[in-house]
Write a protein that holds these residues in place. Sequence first.
Motif, short mmCIF file in Angstrom:
data_model
loop_
_atom_site.label_atom_id
_atom_site.label_comp_id
_atom_site.label_asym_id
_atom_site.label_seq_id
_atom_site.Cartn_x
_atom_site.Cartn_y
_atom_site.Cartn_z
N HIS A 54 0.68 -1.10 0.33
CA HIS A 54 -0.08 0.13 -0.20
C HIS A 54 0.89 1.05 0.10
CE1 HIS A 54 -2.67 2.63 1.11
NE2 HIS A 54 -4.21 2.00 0.95
N SER A 55 0.24 2.77 -0.28
CA SER A 55 1.26 3.60 -0.88
C SER A 55 1.65 4.21 0.64
CB SER A 55 1.06 4.27 -1.35
OG SER A 55 -0.10 5.19 -1.07
N GLU A 56 1.21 3.65 1.27
CA GLU A 56 1.23 4.50 2.86
C GLU A 56 2.09 4.13 3.87
OE1 GLU A 56 -2.31 4.56 4.35
OE2 GLU A 56 -3.76 5.94 3.11
N ARG A 57 2.57 2.35 3.29
CA ARG A 57 3.51 1.37 3.46
C ARG A 57 5.10 1.83 2.90
NH1 ARG A 57 2.43 -0.95 8.00
NH2 ARG A 57 4.05 -2.02 8.10
N ARG A 58 4.62 2.07 2.06
CA ARG A 58 5.64 1.94 0.75
C ARG A 58 6.32 4.20 1.30
NH1 ARG A 58 6.28 -0.63 -4.43
NH2 ARG A 58 3.94 -1.84 -4.54
N GLY B 7 1.24 2.25 -7.89
CA GLY B 7 0.20 3.47 -8.34
C GLY B 7 1.21 4.41 -8.55
N GLU B 8 1.09 5.68 -8.51
CA GLU B 8 1.95 6.31 -8.97
C GLU B 8 1.44 7.93 -8.62
OE1 GLU B 8 -0.51 5.91 -11.09
OE2 GLU B 8 -0.97 8.54 -11.52
N THR B 9 2.54 8.74 -7.85
CA THR B 9 2.20 10.34 -7.50
C THR B 9 1.98 11.04 -8.82
OG1 THR B 9 4.38 10.49 -8.03
CG2 THR B 9 4.27 9.80 -5.78
N LEU B 10 1.40 12.23 -7.76
CA LEU B 10 0.75 13.29 -8.71
C LEU B 10 2.34 14.06 -9.79
CD1 LEU B 10 -1.10 14.84 -9.95
CD2 LEU B 10 -0.68 16.67 -7.88
N ALA C 118 -5.23 10.20 -5.09
CA ALA C 118 -6.56 9.64 -5.16
C ALA C 118 -6.87 9.49 -3.46
CB ALA C 118 -6.66 8.92 -6.75
N ILE C 119 -5.54 8.70 -3.17
CA ILE C 119 -5.85 8.25 -1.76
C ILE C 119 -6.34 8.93 -0.48
CG2 ILE C 119 -5.03 6.61 -0.40
CD1 ILE C 119 -3.11 5.34 -2.18
N GLY C 120 -7.38 8.56 -0.63
CA GLY C 120 -7.71 10.08 0.90
C GLY C 120 -7.71 11.54 0.76
N THR C 121 -8.30 11.71 -0.63
CA THR C 121 -8.45 12.98 -0.59
C THR C 121 -9.33 13.10 -1.30
OG1 THR C 121 -7.20 12.48 -3.21
CG2 THR C 121 -5.45 13.13 -1.76
N ILE D 162 -7.69 -6.39 -11.29
CA ILE D 162 -7.02 -5.70 -11.15
C ILE D 162 -8.66 -4.74 -10.32
CG2 ILE D 162 -6.09 -3.82 -12.56
CD1 ILE D 162 -5.54 -5.48 -14.89
N GLN D 163 -8.03 -3.70 -8.80
CA GLN D 163 -8.88 -3.27 -8.72
C GLN D 163 -8.79 -1.74 -8.86
OE1 GLN D 163 -8.30 -4.20 -4.55
NE2 GLN D 163 -10.06 -5.56 -4.87
N TYR D 164 -9.48 -0.38 -8.89
CA TYR D 164 -9.19 0.60 -8.84
C TYR D 164 -9.43 1.04 -7.32
CZ TYR D 164 -9.63 5.22 -8.03
OH TYR D 164 -9.17 6.64 -7.89
N GLY D 165 -8.56 1.55 -6.86
CA GLY D 165 -8.37 2.38 -5.75
C GLY D 165 -8.32 4.35 -5.40
N GLY D 166 -8.22 4.67 -4.06
CA GLY D 166 -8.41 6.03 -4.32
C GLY D 166 -9.76 6.83 -4.10
#
Length: 267
Positions: free
Chosen positions: A113-117, A146-149, A189-192, A226-230
Amino acid sequence: MPFNKKLNLILFNLRGEIIMRKKIIAGNWKMNKTPKEAVELINTLKGSIDTDNVEVVVCPSIVCLSAVVEATKGTNIGVGAQNMHFEANGAFTGETSASMLAELGVKYVVLGHSERRQYFAETDVTVNQKTIKALEAGLVPIVCVGETLEDREQNVTIELVSLQTKIALKDVSAEDAKKVVIAYEPVWAIGTGKTATSEQAEEVCKAIREVLADVYGQETADVIRIQYGGSVNGANANELFNMGNIDGGLVGGASLTEGFADIVNYK
Ligand code: PEP
């Protein structure tokens, strides 16, 4: 029975056999809810979610796993962990192994997960080590990419996500890869509250499937979900989950209340 589009894409492979990808919607509760609160939410969801046509998973904090496994007994709600260690056992204070999760009745594990990364130094290499160990223990890895902005603005989204996917699955056989779920989660897109448009999400999920086809062949790629999340919510789930390469979602904030049912019961 009328055709239910949630049973998703029904494809035929070269031998004329049916390939079906069942939608999978997982709630990532992150560091929220005590065991008591977790069980309360499960009891609310039990009566309101459609678990016939969608594979539903909840991923509570590690201290809630036992209580949630117990509370979901006799239902089709699966339970996942939010992380695990890649070693089988040893001097790794504070960590949990795949076999410990499996013995508890946990069936899924979110990896990378990006928060763990971002906060816990998770890398593509450790995600790969964890994916292999999770599969060995019979867990379904939900591998986040997933990519950052900044990546998106520099136009490297597809390359970056392709690389993350390839490294995560290094040395994973085609048979095992079929069990893996990839969660495409743009970090911006996560939590934003900023959701990717369905076209943006579809474009990247399709590219991930092409990478999977390059590595494993089209037949295997067609089976992998393949899921989408955000920032998925009850209002945007319908459009996102009806895209051809999006097989459900990984949901954070909106999975913490009974409103999760609106996402699972999307039309
Ligand atoms: C997540 O944590 O994986 C996530 C997608 O969060 P949110 O739905 O809150 O953006």
